[in-house]
Scaffold this active site. Sequence first.
Site, PDB file in Angstrom:
ATOM      1  CB  CYS A   1      -0.979   8.260   9.013  1.00 43.43           C
ATOM      2  SG  CYS A   1       0.486   7.977   7.999  1.00 43.43           S
TER       3      CYS A   1
ATOM      4  CG  ASN B   1       6.500  11.273  -5.719  1.00 39.11           C
ATOM      5  OD1 ASN B   1       7.255  11.753  -6.558  1.00 39.11           O
ATOM      6  ND2 ASN B   1       6.002  10.053  -5.827  1.00 39.11           N
TER       7      ASN B   1
ATOM      8  N   GLY C   1       2.561  14.446  -7.126  1.00 38.89           N
ATOM      9  CA  GLY C   1       1.664  13.298  -7.007  1.00 38.89           C
ATOM     10  C   GLY C   1       1.737  12.580  -5.681  1.00 38.89           C
TER      11      GLY C   1
ATOM     12  CG  HIS D   1       4.362   8.412   7.384  1.00 38.93           C
ATOM     13  ND1 HIS D   1       3.921   7.933   8.608  1.00 38.93           N
ATOM     14  CD2 HIS D   1       5.699   8.132   7.328  1.00 38.93           C
ATOM     15  CE1 HIS D   1       4.945   7.412   9.270  1.00 38.93           C
ATOM     16  NE2 HIS D   1       6.037   7.511   8.515  1.00 38.93           N
TER      17      HIS D   1
ATOM     18  CG  HIS E   1       6.409   7.340   0.925  1.00 37.58           C
ATOM     19  ND1 HIS E   1       5.469   8.246   1.366  1.00 37.58           N
ATOM     20  CD2 HIS E   1       6.209   7.206  -0.394  1.00 37.58           C
ATOM     21  CE1 HIS E   1       4.729   8.631   0.357  1.00 37.58           C
ATOM     22  NE2 HIS E   1       5.153   8.034  -0.737  1.00 37.58           N
TER      23      HIS E   1
HETATM   24  P1  AMP Z   1       3.259   8.681  -3.196  1.00 32.72           P
HETATM   25  O1  AMP Z   1       2.335   8.818  -4.381  1.00 32.72           O
HETATM   26  O2  AMP Z   1       4.661   9.117  -3.465  1.00 32.72           O
HETATM   27  O3  AMP Z   1       2.662   9.313  -1.951  1.00 32.72           O
HETATM   28  O4  AMP Z   1       3.404   7.119  -2.942  1.00 32.72           O
HETATM   29  C1  AMP Z   1       2.489   6.360  -2.235  1.00 32.72           C
HETATM   30  C2  AMP Z   1       2.742   4.939  -2.620  1.00 32.72           C
HETATM   31  O5  AMP Z   1       2.121   4.107  -1.656  1.00 32.72           O
HETATM   32  C3  AMP Z   1       2.168   4.554  -3.985  1.00 32.72           C
HETATM   33  O6  AMP Z   1       3.216   4.103  -4.835  1.00 32.72           O
HETATM   34  C4  AMP Z   1       1.178   3.440  -3.657  1.00 32.72           C
HETATM   35  O7  AMP Z   1       1.155   2.408  -4.620  1.00 32.72           O
HETATM   36  C5  AMP Z   1       1.684   2.947  -2.313  1.00 32.72           C
HETATM   37  N1  AMP Z   1       0.686   2.327  -1.458  1.00 32.72           N
HETATM   38  C6  AMP Z   1      -0.582   2.742  -1.230  1.00 32.72           C
HETATM   39  N2  AMP Z   1      -1.192   1.921  -0.362  1.00 32.72           N
HETATM   40  C7  AMP Z   1      -0.291   0.966  -0.034  1.00 32.72           C
HETATM   41  C8  AMP Z   1      -0.313  -0.175   0.820  1.00 32.72           C
HETATM   42  N3  AMP Z   1      -1.413  -0.521   1.522  1.00 32.72           N
HETATM   43  N4  AMP Z   1       0.795  -0.943   0.898  1.00 32.72           N
HETATM   44  C9  AMP Z   1       1.896  -0.628   0.189  1.00 32.72           C
HETATM   45  N5  AMP Z   1       1.991   0.438  -0.625  1.00 32.72           N
HETATM   46  C10 AMP Z   1       0.913   1.223  -0.733  1.00 32.72           C
HETATM   47 ZN    ZN Z   2       2.129   8.382   9.488  1.00 31.93          ZN
END
Ligand code: AMP
Ligand code: ZN
Length: 114
Positions: free
Chosen positions: A4, A87, A93, A98, A100
């Site tokens: 993850c 989301n 999307g 995990h 957030h």
């Molecule tokens: P979601 O599409 O709601 O699952 O959001 C996932 C978010 O994680 C997206 O806005 C990505 O830009 C962000 N994300 C992906 N990889 C990383 C990373 N290594 N560090 C910080 N944010 C990330």
């Molecule tokens: Zn996790």
Amino acid sequence: MADCLFCRIIAREIPATIVYEDERVIAFNDINPQASTHVLVVPKQHIETLNDLSPAHDAIVGEVVRRAAAIAKERGVSAGGFRTVFNTNRDAGQTVFHIHLHLIGGRSLAWPPG
Ligand code: AMP
Ligand code: ZN
């Protein structure tokens, strides 16, 4: 969860710009920011989606939401306004499974979302 992405950020196996951390919650800048403030507020406990929440998670979800509001205040976007988004699954999307909370602020945001 070894595979993850956010558990790996919590474990410091992948770098991130961490803006807040305590025993239960971490917050870091989104790597692909959609506004001048785009912070992800994340429970350290691995929970895949909002569909997996039980009453036992009420406290941590409350902490995540209150932390987002606190960070918004620190960033000076509280009065002007900000958006908070969880989301869930394909149609929303979700890409990282995990949970957030996206905290997005610093510009006028369109509604309804795309
Ligand atoms: P979601 O599409 O709601 O699952 O959001 C996932 C978010 O994680 C997206 O806005 C990505 O830009 C962000 N994300 C992906 N990889 C990383 C990373 N290594 N560090 C910080 N944010 C990330
Ligand atoms: Zn996790």
